[in-house]
Design a protein around this motif. Structure first.
Motif: not given
Length: 159
Positions: A7, A10-11, A57, A136, A138, A142
């Motif tokens: 991610v 994106a995140f 995010g 996959r 996230h 993060v």
């Protein structure tokens, strides 16, 4: 196994310098703690802090997450972080432990404490080593750049 970021970009930013500036903005945001804390030395054998932080995010939850990370930084870092997360994808076993290899982020790699992870698996009736649950997902990924912003001298255990 190297768990590559899925991610980044994106995140949170995929560029290391922009990522560091974004983390700083999370701390300084009106909803953040208002300062960038300094990492204190961890002293002792009983780590007193557990935190629960959001895993969306950074633009949505980074400022709120900064409050938890501020407490961690003020108390100093232990040798190992245990990061527990949900499984949004449904892949893999119900309780999956990432028990070998490294987590990769734009800020570098974090080694998994294999010995500790395998002790958890061996002492559990439900936990297993299953990388497919993490491929996959996230929610752990993060969290790692927030820790790496302050230090890379730690290992992780991820479930």
């Amino acid at each position: 196994m190297l768990r590559q970021p899925v991610v980044a970009g994106a995140f949170y930013p995929g560029n290391p310098e922009i990522l560091k500036k974004t983390i700083e903005k999370c701390f300084l945001d009106d909803f953040g703690v208002g300062e960038i804390p300094k990492l204190n030395a961890f002293e002792g054998t009983d780590y007193p802090i557990n935190i629960m932080v959001p895993h969306a995010g950074y633009q949505y939850s980074g400022a709120i997450a900064s409050h938890g990370y501020c407490k961690l930084v003020q108390n100093g870092f232990p040798e190992v972080f245990i990061i527990i997360s949900p499984n949004h994808t449904g892949f893999g076993s119900e309780i999956s432990v990432f028990n070998e290899g490294e987590w990769v982020t734009p800020l570098g790699s974090i080694e998994v404490d294999s010995e500790f992870a395998n002790m958890i698996i061996e002492s559990s009736d439900i936990a297993s080593a299953d990388f497919s649950a993490h491929i996959r997902e996230h929610s752990i990924e993060v969290q790692l750049p927030f820790l790496q912003y302050f230090s890379t001298d730690f290992k992780t255990l991820s479930e």
